[in-house]
Design a protein around this motif. Structure first.
Motif, PDB file in Angstrom:
ATOM      1  N   GLU A 177      65.718 -43.406 -91.443  1.00  0.00           N
ATOM      2  CA  GLU A 177      64.610 -42.590 -91.936  1.00  0.00           C
ATOM      3  C   GLU A 177      63.484 -42.492 -90.913  1.00  0.00           C
ATOM      4  OE1 GLU A 177      64.090 -40.963 -95.039  1.00  0.00           O
ATOM      5  OE2 GLU A 177      66.257 -41.218 -95.240  1.00  0.00           O
ATOM      6  N   LEU A 178      63.281 -43.577 -90.132  1.00  0.00           N
ATOM      7  CA  LEU A 178      62.192 -43.603 -89.156  1.00  0.00           C
ATOM      8  C   LEU A 178      62.603 -43.102 -87.779  1.00  0.00           C
ATOM      9  CD1 LEU A 178      60.213 -46.934 -89.741  1.00  0.00           C
ATOM     10  CD2 LEU A 178      59.807 -44.668 -90.706  1.00  0.00           C
ATOM     11  N   ASP A 182      62.289 -41.799-100.544  1.00  0.00           N
ATOM     12  CA  ASP A 182      60.922 -42.209-100.866  1.00  0.00           C
ATOM     13  C   ASP A 182      60.505 -43.430-100.065  1.00  0.00           C
ATOM     14  OD1 ASP A 182      60.545 -40.118-102.641  1.00  0.00           O
ATOM     15  OD2 ASP A 182      61.160 -41.271-104.397  1.00  0.00           O
ATOM     16  N   LEU A 183      61.440 -44.356 -99.815  1.00  0.00           N
ATOM     17  CA  LEU A 183      61.154 -45.491 -98.935  1.00  0.00           C
ATOM     18  C   LEU A 183      60.716 -45.005 -97.564  1.00  0.00           C
ATOM     19  CD1 LEU A 183      61.376 -48.506 -97.966  1.00  0.00           C
ATOM     20  CD2 LEU A 183      63.783 -47.981 -97.436  1.00  0.00           C
ATOM     21  N   GLY A 184      61.504 -44.111 -96.975  1.00  0.00           N
ATOM     22  CA  GLY A 184      61.172 -43.596 -95.650  1.00  0.00           C
ATOM     23  C   GLY A 184      59.824 -42.910 -95.631  1.00  0.00           C
ATOM     24  N   GLN A 185      59.558 -42.086 -96.652  1.00  0.00           N
ATOM     25  CA  GLN A 185      58.276 -41.399 -96.697  1.00  0.00           C
ATOM     26  C   GLN A 185      57.116 -42.388 -96.778  1.00  0.00           C
ATOM     27  OE1 GLN A 185      55.385 -38.939 -99.633  1.00  0.00           O
ATOM     28  NE2 GLN A 185      57.542 -38.972-100.192  1.00  0.00           N
ATOM     29  N   VAL A 206      56.878 -45.518 -95.781  1.00  0.00           N
ATOM     30  CA  VAL A 206      56.634 -46.249 -94.532  1.00  0.00           C
ATOM     31  C   VAL A 206      56.031 -45.318 -93.482  1.00  0.00           C
ATOM     32  CG1 VAL A 206      57.696 -47.574 -92.667  1.00  0.00           C
ATOM     33  CG2 VAL A 206      58.399 -47.967 -95.035  1.00  0.00           C
ATOM     34  N   ARG A 207      56.525 -44.092 -93.406  1.00  0.00           N
ATOM     35  CA  ARG A 207      55.930 -43.147 -92.452  1.00  0.00           C
ATOM     36  C   ARG A 207      54.453 -42.918 -92.776  1.00  0.00           C
ATOM     37  NH1 ARG A 207      60.911 -40.546 -93.311  1.00  0.00           N
ATOM     38  NH2 ARG A 207      59.951 -39.062 -94.745  1.00  0.00           N
ATOM     39  N   ARG A 208      54.122 -42.767 -94.044  1.00  0.00           N
ATOM     40  CA  ARG A 208      52.716 -42.594 -94.439  1.00  0.00           C
ATOM     41  C   ARG A 208      51.895 -43.829 -94.076  1.00  0.00           C
ATOM     42  NH1 ARG A 208      51.590 -37.255 -96.358  1.00  0.00           N
ATOM     43  NH2 ARG A 208      53.333 -36.568 -97.658  1.00  0.00           N
ATOM     44  N   ALA A 209      52.467 -45.007 -94.307  1.00  0.00           N
ATOM     45  CA  ALA A 209      51.760 -46.247 -94.012  1.00  0.00           C
ATOM     46  C   ALA A 209      51.513 -46.417 -92.519  1.00  0.00           C
ATOM     47  CB  ALA A 209      52.536 -47.439 -94.560  1.00  0.00           C
ATOM     48  N   LEU A 210      52.441 -45.956 -91.709  1.00  0.00           N
ATOM     49  CA  LEU A 210      52.281 -46.073 -90.260  1.00  0.00           C
ATOM     50  C   LEU A 210      51.145 -45.214 -89.728  1.00  0.00           C
ATOM     51  CD1 LEU A 210      56.019 -46.103 -89.114  1.00  0.00           C
ATOM     52  CD2 LEU A 210      54.367 -47.970 -88.812  1.00  0.00           C
ATOM     53  N   SER A 211      50.838 -44.136 -90.408  1.00  0.00           N
ATOM     54  CA  SER A 211      49.849 -43.187 -89.884  1.00  0.00           C
ATOM     55  C   SER A 211      48.544 -43.134 -90.664  1.00  0.00           C
ATOM     56  CB  SER A 211      50.458 -41.772 -89.843  1.00  0.00           C
ATOM     57  OG  SER A 211      50.819 -41.341 -91.145  1.00  0.00           O
ATOM     58  N   ALA A 212      48.466 -43.795 -91.813  1.00  0.00           N
ATOM     59  CA  ALA A 212      47.271 -43.702 -92.657  1.00  0.00           C
ATOM     60  C   ALA A 212      46.053 -44.340 -91.996  1.00  0.00           C
ATOM     61  CB  ALA A 212      47.535 -44.374 -93.998  1.00  0.00           C
ATOM     62  N   GLU A 213      44.890 -43.748 -92.225  1.00  0.00           N
ATOM     63  CA  GLU A 213      43.625 -44.284 -91.702  1.00  0.00           C
ATOM     64  C   GLU A 213      43.088 -45.326 -92.675  1.00  0.00           C
ATOM     65  OE1 GLU A 213      42.247 -43.623 -88.794  1.00  0.00           O
ATOM     66  OE2 GLU A 213      43.928 -42.300 -88.269  1.00  0.00           O
ATOM     67  N   ILE A 214      43.673 -46.514 -92.618  1.00  0.00           N
ATOM     68  CA  ILE A 214      43.344 -47.583 -93.566  1.00  0.00           C
ATOM     69  C   ILE A 214      43.234 -48.899 -92.812  1.00  0.00           C
ATOM     70  CG2 ILE A 214      44.259 -48.975 -95.484  1.00  0.00           C
ATOM     71  CD1 ILE A 214      45.572 -46.426 -96.521  1.00  0.00           C
ATOM     72  N   ILE A 271      54.957 -49.267-104.507  1.00  0.00           N
ATOM     73  CA  ILE A 271      55.774 -48.165-104.005  1.00  0.00           C
ATOM     74  C   ILE A 271      57.111 -48.161-104.741  1.00  0.00           C
ATOM     75  CG2 ILE A 271      56.916 -47.142-102.019  1.00  0.00           C
ATOM     76  CD1 ILE A 271      53.921 -46.945-101.771  1.00  0.00           C
ATOM     77  N   THR A 272      57.261 -47.242-105.677  1.00  0.00           N
ATOM     78  CA  THR A 272      58.545 -46.968-106.315  1.00  0.00           C
ATOM     79  C   THR A 272      58.762 -45.462-106.249  1.00  0.00           C
ATOM     80  OG1 THR A 272      57.676 -46.590-108.551  1.00  0.00           O
ATOM     81  CG2 THR A 272      58.149 -48.882-107.931  1.00  0.00           C
ATOM     82  N   SER A 273      59.906 -45.021-106.700  1.00  0.00           N
ATOM     83  CA  SER A 273      60.099 -43.588-106.845  1.00  0.00           C
ATOM     84  C   SER A 273      59.328 -43.108-108.074  1.00  0.00           C
ATOM     85  CB  SER A 273      61.593 -43.264-106.946  1.00  0.00           C
ATOM     86  OG  SER A 273      62.212 -43.415-105.675  1.00  0.00           O
TER      87      SER A 273
END
Length: 258
Positions: free
Chosen positions: A19-20, A187-190, A192-200, A207-209
């Motif tokens: 996914e990544l 949804d797992l892939g999405q 983690v991708r969001r977490a890698l780029s989020a301004e946090i 995180i579930t479906s």
């Protein structure tokens, strides 16, 4: 982005790496050869308890996705402490020393599993991420520790950390007891991708479906990560076998003394 994935040969790691792979340079590591090695730029087989290995693995990467650990909710402290506490802290320390700026930490819905069933919640609503952690088992308690340890590093300004309280990750629910916490591969892939780029700077998110009978309120992940799950366990409700609720199965029995 150059991303290190620990625990890449585990069940979650095998699903996540493909996914990544698009758009990321992946370095995969585990104690055995990860089957997803074909999608990686580099694969390192080794034990994270080996002196100096975590430091070498973190060198030259932009982000760390830490999946390594003991994922068995029924295990005792003797089997959980090493992989879920000692290795975790060693990897966080190595990431700081290597200058890794973003860590995505695999926590678990078991960190909030004490709120299951509904009667255990302060309100008759899905479990919210702004409630205090309430683990249902020793495994869940190690995930609460992991989140707390990660926050120490995030608060120091050394790195930003996103903790993902992952549900049961499989391409399809294992049985009906997974319908409320299942997390599909896409949804797992999405997430983690969001977490890698989020301004946090720091955050911990369920995180579930988008499960019709979901246990967790995904509102914080939707708002702060931009997470937008597209899968629903209800698709499989009539085709999977019966099984016990995941959280209840993990809870300690009163007679247990280990």
């Amino acid at each position: 982005m150059r991303v290190l994935i620990t625990g890449a040969a585990g069940g979650v790691g095998q699903l996540l790496a493909p996914e990544l792979a698009p758009g990321h340079q992946l370095r995969l590591t585990d104690v055995r050869l990860p089957p997803g090695g074909a999608v990686a730029d580099e694969v390192v087989v080794g034990d994270l308890t080996e002196p100096g290995l975590a430091e070498r693995l973190c060198d030259g990467v932009d982000a760390l996705v830490h999946l390594a650990g003991n994922p068995r909710p029924g295990d005792g402290w003797d089997r959980l402490r090493g992989p879920n506490v000692d290795v975790l802290t060693a990897v966080l320390e190595a990431a700081v020393l290597a200058g890794v700026r973003r860590v995505v930490l695999a926590s678990s819905v078991h960190a909030m599993g004490g709120y299951h069933p509904l009667a255990r919640r302060p309100e008759a609503v899905p479990v919210r991420d702004d409630w205090l952690p309430h683990p249902c088992c020793r495994y869940g308690a190690t995930k609460v520790f992991a989140e707390a340890a990660a926050r120490v590093y995030a608060d120091s300004g050394a790195m930003s950390v996103v903790c993902l309280r992952l549900g049961g990750v499989r391409p399809a629910p294992a049985h009906r007891g997974w319908l409320d916490t299942w997390l599909g591969t896409a949804d797992l892939g999405q997430a983690v991708r969001r977490a890698l780029s989020a301004e946090i700077g720091f955050g911990a998110y369920s995180i579930t479906s988008a499960n019709t009978r979901g246990m967790c309120d995904l509102g914080a992940a939707r708002r702060e990560l931009g997470y937008a799950p597209t899968e629903n366990s209800e698709t499989y409700a009539e085709s999977v076998p019966d099984g016990p609720p995941t959280m209840c199965a993990a809870r300690l029995s009163t007679g247990e003394r280990r």
